[in-house]
Scaffold this motif. Structure first.
Motif, short mmCIF file in Angstrom:
data_model
loop_
_atom_site.label_atom_id
_atom_site.label_comp_id
_atom_site.label_asym_id
_atom_site.label_seq_id
_atom_site.Cartn_x
_atom_site.Cartn_y
_atom_site.Cartn_z
N ILE A 93 41.59 33.29 70.84
CA ILE A 93 42.65 33.99 70.14
C ILE A 93 42.14 35.32 69.59
CG2 ILE A 93 43.79 31.84 69.47
CD1 ILE A 93 42.64 32.26 66.63
N ASP A 94 43.07 36.20 69.28
CA ASP A 94 42.73 37.42 68.56
C ASP A 94 42.32 37.06 67.14
OD1 ASP A 94 43.37 39.00 70.76
OD2 ASP A 94 45.47 39.21 70.13
N LYS A 109 52.27 39.36 63.90
CA LYS A 109 52.17 38.69 65.19
C LYS A 109 51.64 37.28 64.98
CE LYS A 109 52.04 38.63 69.81
NZ LYS A 109 53.23 38.84 70.64
N PRO A 117 42.43 36.45 63.46
CA PRO A 117 43.56 36.32 62.53
C PRO A 117 43.33 37.14 61.26
CG PRO A 117 42.15 34.38 62.37
CD PRO A 117 41.60 35.23 63.49
N ILE A 155 49.79 34.10 66.24
CA ILE A 155 48.77 33.86 67.26
C ILE A 155 48.43 32.38 67.31
CG2 ILE A 155 47.79 36.18 67.04
CD1 ILE A 155 45.47 34.89 65.46
N GLN A 212 56.83 35.53 69.83
CA GLN A 212 56.27 34.97 68.60
C GLN A 212 56.17 33.45 68.66
OE1 GLN A 212 54.91 36.76 66.42
NE2 GLN A 212 56.07 38.57 65.83
N ASP A 265 51.90 27.54 72.86
CA ASP A 265 53.22 28.11 72.60
C ASP A 265 54.33 27.07 72.77
OD1 ASP A 265 53.25 27.79 75.32
OD2 ASP A 265 53.62 29.91 75.78
N ARG A 281 53.41 31.63 69.54
CA ARG A 281 52.05 31.08 69.50
C ARG A 281 51.75 30.41 68.16
NH1 ARG A 281 50.59 30.95 74.69
NH2 ARG A 281 48.50 30.45 73.92
N ASN A 285 47.80 39.67 62.31
CA ASN A 285 47.90 38.43 63.09
C ASN A 285 47.96 37.23 62.15
OD1 ASN A 285 47.70 39.75 65.61
ND2 ASN A 285 45.47 39.78 65.48
N TRP A 307 48.11 33.14 61.85
CA TRP A 307 47.72 31.95 62.61
C TRP A 307 48.24 30.69 61.93
CZ3 TRP A 307 41.97 30.16 63.58
CH2 TRP A 307 41.96 29.22 64.63
#
Length: 253
Positions: free
Chosen positions: A121-122, A67, A124, A69, A85, A73, A87, A33, A35
């Motif tokens: 968020i997930d 990805k 990073p 994140i 993609q 967006d 974010r 991820n 960021w």
């Protein structure tokens, strides 16, 4: 094969660049991820997506999986949206920490915002951090800006001890750009002072065993790469995207 100029601490201090050869991602290697974190330059002011589409296409062409994140967006492109993609956390006008500009207007800071963002968020694996130009451009406590940045980096590692932080120096900016808001400090001096502070911050956190890398955007972008004296032009954003990609795929050190 591409090259990425990533100065070591010593090379930055003595002004001698170090050139490292960069290999592409091995097909199937996952960068995790990513960021994108910062202000209007990360957002991409003046150009849809800023550097993010170039970064995406560059990494994709190298065979990387990853990805993007973030909590927003906005300011995406058709390609980024179609690929899922879009974010990021590029927020126009944000400073390092909460501040008040020369007109008395409050400006939100990345430091305080992290508390809520990190819950949304997930986790990073990599943070692409560029922040600080709004502090300098408005003349807000510029002497202590590196200290505020250090606190921000410390907070990021507090939330995510195993993340990699790629922290970029600030590009040059026009002294009388249209976003100055009455500040009169020497902007070139302020940018150089701040960027030297970034080098020291990186050295400090690396000594602590944390994964942080200095990415020298200042060395790569000139005033000719700006569209309004502050934000990159389309060509400037392309340069940024490619520099981030090289930094992300450089051999770990």
């Amino acid at each position: 094969m591409k090259k990425f100029l990533r100065p070591s601490l010593l090379s930055v201090l003595i002004g001698l660049p170090v050139t490292l050869m960069v290999a592409p991602c091995v097909l199937g290697v996952d960068l995790g991820n990513i960021w994108p974190l910062g202000d209007s330059i990360t957002y991409g002011a003046g150009h849809a997506d800023g550097y993010r589409e170039t970064l995406y296409t560059n990494l994709f062409a190298r065979g990387c999986s990853f990805k993007f994140i973030g909590t927003v967006d906005s300011n995406s492109t058709k390609l980024l949206s179609a690929a899922g993609q879009s974010r990021h956390d590029g927020h126009s006008g944000y400073t390092i920490a909460n501040a008040v500009d020369i007109d008395g207007e409050p400006r939100p800071g990345i430091y305080e915002s992290l508390e809520s963002w990190q819950r949304s968020i997930d986790k990073p694996d990599v943070v692409l951090l560029m922040i600080g130009i709004n502090d300098l451009n408005t003349g807000y406590k510029i002497d202590t800006a590196p200290k505020r940045l250090d606190l921000l980096v410390t907070r990021l590692f507090g939330y995510y001890p195993q993340t990699r932080i790629l922290i970029a120096s600030l590009p040059e900016a026009e002294q009388n750009n249209t976003h100055r808001h009455g500040a009169t400090n020497d902007l070139a001096v302020a940018v150089n002072h701040y960027n030297a502070g970034i080098v020291s911050i990186v050295a400090k956190h690396r000594m602590m065993g944390q994964k942080i890398i200095f990415v020298d955007m200042h060395a790569a972008l000139t005033l000719a790469d700006l569209q309004d004296g502050l934000h990159p032009s389309a060509e400037g954003y392309v340069k940024m995207g490619n520099i981030w990609a090289d930094a992300l795929t450089a051999p770990a050190n």
